[in-house]
Design a protein around this motif. Structure first.
Motif, PDB file in Angstrom:
ATOM      1  N   ALA A  41       0.866  -1.180   0.000  1.00  0.00           N
ATOM      2  CA  ALA A  41       0.000   0.000   0.000  1.00  0.00           C
ATOM      3  C   ALA A  41       0.905   1.232   0.000  1.00  0.00           C
ATOM      4  O   ALA A  41       2.077   1.164   0.389  1.00  0.00           O
ATOM      5  CB  ALA A  41      -0.884  -0.013   1.242  1.00  0.00           C
ATOM      6  N   PRO A  42       0.387   2.376  -0.439  1.00  0.00           N
ATOM      7  CA  PRO A  42       1.223   3.584  -0.449  1.00  0.00           C
ATOM      8  C   PRO A  42       1.921   3.806   0.896  1.00  0.00           C
ATOM      9  O   PRO A  42       1.302   3.705   1.956  1.00  0.00           O
ATOM     10  CB  PRO A  42       0.214   4.692  -0.745  1.00  0.00           C
ATOM     11  CG  PRO A  42      -0.834   4.017  -1.565  1.00  0.00           C
ATOM     12  CD  PRO A  42      -0.956   2.640  -0.951  1.00  0.00           C
ATOM     13  N   TYR A  43       3.221   4.087   0.800  1.00  0.00           N
ATOM     14  CA  TYR A  43       4.064   4.281   1.985  1.00  0.00           C
ATOM     15  C   TYR A  43       5.208   5.187   1.557  1.00  0.00           C
ATOM     16  O   TYR A  43       6.016   4.815   0.708  1.00  0.00           O
ATOM     17  CB  TYR A  43       4.587   2.928   2.449  1.00  0.00           C
ATOM     18  CG  TYR A  43       5.276   2.908   3.810  1.00  0.00           C
ATOM     19  CD1 TYR A  43       6.473   3.576   4.031  1.00  0.00           C
ATOM     20  CD2 TYR A  43       4.724   2.188   4.851  1.00  0.00           C
ATOM     21  CE1 TYR A  43       7.100   3.539   5.274  1.00  0.00           C
ATOM     22  CE2 TYR A  43       5.340   2.138   6.094  1.00  0.00           C
ATOM     23  CZ  TYR A  43       6.532   2.818   6.289  1.00  0.00           C
ATOM     24  OH  TYR A  43       7.149   2.774   7.529  1.00  0.00           O
ATOM     25  N   VAL A  44       5.264   6.376   2.129  1.00  0.00           N
ATOM     26  CA  VAL A  44       6.274   7.365   1.765  1.00  0.00           C
ATOM     27  C   VAL A  44       6.986   7.837   3.033  1.00  0.00           C
ATOM     28  O   VAL A  44       6.347   8.073   4.061  1.00  0.00           O
ATOM     29  CB  VAL A  44       5.625   8.573   1.040  1.00  0.00           C
ATOM     30  CG1 VAL A  44       6.633   9.685   0.794  1.00  0.00           C
ATOM     31  CG2 VAL A  44       4.984   8.126  -0.264  1.00  0.00           C
ATOM     32  N   ILE A  45       8.309   7.969   2.938  1.00  0.00           N
ATOM     33  CA  ILE A  45       9.106   8.536   4.027  1.00  0.00           C
ATOM     34  C   ILE A  45       9.594   9.906   3.591  1.00  0.00           C
ATOM     35  O   ILE A  45      10.255  10.024   2.550  1.00  0.00           O
ATOM     36  CB  ILE A  45      10.318   7.653   4.378  1.00  0.00           C
ATOM     37  CG1 ILE A  45       9.888   6.234   4.749  1.00  0.00           C
ATOM     38  CG2 ILE A  45      11.132   8.306   5.502  1.00  0.00           C
ATOM     39  CD1 ILE A  45      11.046   5.257   4.885  1.00  0.00           C
ATOM     40  N   LEU A  46       9.239  10.929   4.356  1.00  0.00           N
ATOM     41  CA  LEU A  46       9.714  12.283   4.110  1.00  0.00           C
ATOM     42  C   LEU A  46      10.815  12.602   5.123  1.00  0.00           C
ATOM     43  O   LEU A  46      10.610  12.444   6.328  1.00  0.00           O
ATOM     44  CB  LEU A  46       8.578  13.297   4.274  1.00  0.00           C
ATOM     45  CG  LEU A  46       7.337  13.087   3.411  1.00  0.00           C
ATOM     46  CD1 LEU A  46       6.273  14.120   3.767  1.00  0.00           C
ATOM     47  CD2 LEU A  46       7.695  13.150   1.931  1.00  0.00           C
ATOM     48  N   GLY A  47      11.952  13.032   4.642  1.00  0.00           N
ATOM     49  CA  GLY A  47      13.047  13.455   5.510  1.00  0.00           C
ATOM     50  C   GLY A  47      12.922  14.951   5.745  1.00  0.00           C
ATOM     51  O   GLY A  47      13.290  15.752   4.896  1.00  0.00           O
ATOM     52  N   ALA A  48      12.361  15.325   6.891  1.00  0.00           N
ATOM     53  CA  ALA A  48      12.068  16.736   7.187  1.00  0.00           C
ATOM     54  C   ALA A  48      13.201  17.353   8.006  1.00  0.00           C
ATOM     55  O   ALA A  48      13.764  16.710   8.895  1.00  0.00           O
ATOM     56  CB  ALA A  48      10.752  16.843   7.957  1.00  0.00           C
ATOM     57  N   CYS A  49      13.508  18.611   7.694  1.00  0.00           N
ATOM     58  CA  CYS A  49      14.582  19.303   8.406  1.00  0.00           C
ATOM     59  C   CYS A  49      14.180  20.743   8.688  1.00  0.00           C
ATOM     60  O   CYS A  49      13.702  21.446   7.803  1.00  0.00           O
ATOM     61  CB  CYS A  49      15.861  19.281   7.570  1.00  0.00           C
ATOM     62  SG  CYS A  49      17.247  20.130   8.357  1.00  0.00           S
ATOM     63  N   ASN A  50      14.373  21.143   9.928  1.00  0.00           N
ATOM     64  CA  ASN A  50      14.229  22.540  10.313  1.00  0.00           C
ATOM     65  C   ASN A  50      15.657  23.077  10.382  1.00  0.00           C
ATOM     66  O   ASN A  50      16.402  22.723  11.302  1.00  0.00           O
ATOM     67  CB  ASN A  50      13.519  22.644  11.666  1.00  0.00           C
ATOM     68  CG  ASN A  50      13.349  24.069  12.115  1.00  0.00           C
ATOM     69  OD1 ASN A  50      14.319  24.803  12.239  1.00  0.00           O
ATOM     70  ND2 ASN A  50      12.110  24.458  12.386  1.00  0.00           N
ATOM     71  N   PRO A  51      16.082  23.900   9.426  1.00  0.00           N
ATOM     72  CA  PRO A  51      17.484  24.306   9.358  1.00  0.00           C
ATOM     73  C   PRO A  51      18.022  24.953  10.633  1.00  0.00           C
ATOM     74  O   PRO A  51      19.152  24.659  11.045  1.00  0.00           O
ATOM     75  CB  PRO A  51      17.521  25.295   8.186  1.00  0.00           C
ATOM     76  CG  PRO A  51      16.343  24.944   7.355  1.00  0.00           C
ATOM     77  CD  PRO A  51      15.296  24.449   8.317  1.00  0.00           C
ATOM     78  N   ALA A  52      17.245  25.806  11.268  1.00  0.00           N
ATOM     79  CA  ALA A  52      17.721  26.471  12.483  1.00  0.00           C
ATOM     80  C   ALA A  52      17.959  25.464  13.609  1.00  0.00           C
ATOM     81  O   ALA A  52      18.976  25.531  14.308  1.00  0.00           O
ATOM     82  CB  ALA A  52      16.719  27.540  12.928  1.00  0.00           C
ATOM     83  N   MET A  53      17.032  24.524  13.747  1.00  0.00           N
ATOM     84  CA  MET A  53      17.182  23.511  14.795  1.00  0.00           C
ATOM     85  C   MET A  53      18.324  22.550  14.467  1.00  0.00           C
ATOM     86  O   MET A  53      19.089  22.158  15.356  1.00  0.00           O
ATOM     87  CB  MET A  53      15.882  22.729  14.986  1.00  0.00           C
ATOM     88  CG  MET A  53      14.703  23.559  15.461  1.00  0.00           C
ATOM     89  SD  MET A  53      14.840  24.069  17.186  1.00  0.00           S
ATOM     90  CE  MET A  53      15.289  25.771  16.989  1.00  0.00           C
ATOM     91  N   ALA A  54      18.471  22.185  13.195  1.00  0.00           N
ATOM     92  CA  ALA A  54      19.569  21.305  12.787  1.00  0.00           C
ATOM     93  C   ALA A  54      20.914  21.989  13.038  1.00  0.00           C
ATOM     94  O   ALA A  54      21.854  21.363  13.535  1.00  0.00           O
ATOM     95  CB  ALA A  54      19.431  20.917  11.322  1.00  0.00           C
ATOM     96  N   HIS A  55      21.007  23.262  12.721  1.00  0.00           N
ATOM     97  CA  HIS A  55      22.242  24.015  12.944  1.00  0.00           C
ATOM     98  C   HIS A  55      22.587  24.036  14.435  1.00  0.00           C
ATOM     99  O   HIS A  55      23.740  23.815  14.826  1.00  0.00           O
ATOM    100  CB  HIS A  55      22.100  25.437  12.395  1.00  0.00           C
ATOM    101  CG  HIS A  55      23.323  26.262  12.563  1.00  0.00           C
ATOM    102  ND1 HIS A  55      23.460  27.184  13.575  1.00  0.00           N
ATOM    103  CD2 HIS A  55      24.473  26.282  11.860  1.00  0.00           C
ATOM    104  CE1 HIS A  55      24.648  27.752  13.485  1.00  0.00           C
ATOM    105  NE2 HIS A  55      25.281  27.227  12.452  1.00  0.00           N
ATOM    106  N   ALA A  56      21.613  24.307  15.264  1.00  0.00           N
ATOM    107  CA  ALA A  56      21.842  24.327  16.715  1.00  0.00           C
ATOM    108  C   ALA A  56      22.302  22.955  17.207  1.00  0.00           C
ATOM    109  O   ALA A  56      23.254  22.861  17.997  1.00  0.00           O
ATOM    110  CB  ALA A  56      20.572  24.761  17.447  1.00  0.00           C
ATOM    111  N   ALA A  57      21.652  21.902  16.745  1.00  0.00           N
ATOM    112  CA  ALA A  57      22.000  20.550  17.189  1.00  0.00           C
ATOM    113  C   ALA A  57      23.414  20.169  16.747  1.00  0.00           C
ATOM    114  O   ALA A  57      24.188  19.604  17.533  1.00  0.00           O
ATOM    115  CB  ALA A  57      20.984  19.543  16.654  1.00  0.00           C
ATOM    116  N   ILE A  58      23.757  20.479  15.508  1.00  0.00           N
ATOM    117  CA  ILE A  58      25.093  20.155  14.999  1.00  0.00           C
ATOM    118  C   ILE A  58      26.160  20.934  15.773  1.00  0.00           C
ATOM    119  O   ILE A  58      27.242  20.418  16.042  1.00  0.00           O
ATOM    120  CB  ILE A  58      25.173  20.409  13.485  1.00  0.00           C
ATOM    121  CG1 ILE A  58      24.330  19.353  12.754  1.00  0.00           C
ATOM    122  CG2 ILE A  58      26.622  20.386  12.992  1.00  0.00           C
ATOM    123  CD1 ILE A  58      24.100  19.644  11.284  1.00  0.00           C
ATOM    124  N   GLY A  59      25.827  22.164  16.157  1.00  0.00           N
ATOM    125  CA  GLY A  59      26.754  22.949  16.963  1.00  0.00           C
ATOM    126  C   GLY A  59      27.007  22.339  18.330  1.00  0.00           C
ATOM    127  O   GLY A  59      28.084  22.483  18.907  1.00  0.00           O
TER     128      GLY A  59
END
Length: 128
Positions: free
Chosen positions: A51-69
């Motif tokens: 059956a239809p099954y989709v994975i979306l890779g979502a990113c919030n750039p500001a939050m990703a930047h903070a986490a990587i920092g």
């Protein structure tokens, strides 16, 4: 501990929920960086019908930047996956709970960012 939060749209059209989910993610600061059509991939690679099954890779750039920092290797756990899947009851939207996934990383500062991302993802799932 649950690792996703979910919403079921009973009797809904898959394409409509896909559009609504993407709009809700965007409204909460997320872009879709990746998309995997699992059903199409399984058909192509294994000749299996899903059956239809989709994975979306979502990113919030500001939050990703903070986490990587705070934790440079956190990128191994990004982006935040959101799945859309057709079930007998309707279309289910599920998002990863970043707080649950970040328990594997021993960095207390990261927990605050994960909680903020969880709140934004929860809003997006609720708004879809």
């Amino acid at each position: 501990m649950p690792y996703t939060f979910d919403r079921l749209f009973a009797g809904a059209d898959f394409a409509d929920i896909d559009t609504r989910t993407r709009a809700a993610l965007a409204a909460n600061g997320f872009g879709v960086l990746t998309e995997i059509d699992v059903a199409a991939t399984m058909k192509k690679k294994l000749d299996v019908d899903l059956a239809p099954y989709v994975i979306l890779g979502a990113c919030n750039p500001a939050m990703a930047h903070a986490a990587i920092g705070m934790e440079p290797r956190v990128g191994a756990m990004l982006p935040c996956n959101v799945i859309l899947r057709q079930t007998d009851a309707g279309v289910e939207v599920s998002a990863i709970d970043p707080v649950a996934s970040m328990t594997a990383i021993h960095n207390d500062a990261l927990k605050g960012v994960a909680a903020q991302v969880r709140d934004l993802l929860q809003k997006a799932v609720d708004a879809a």
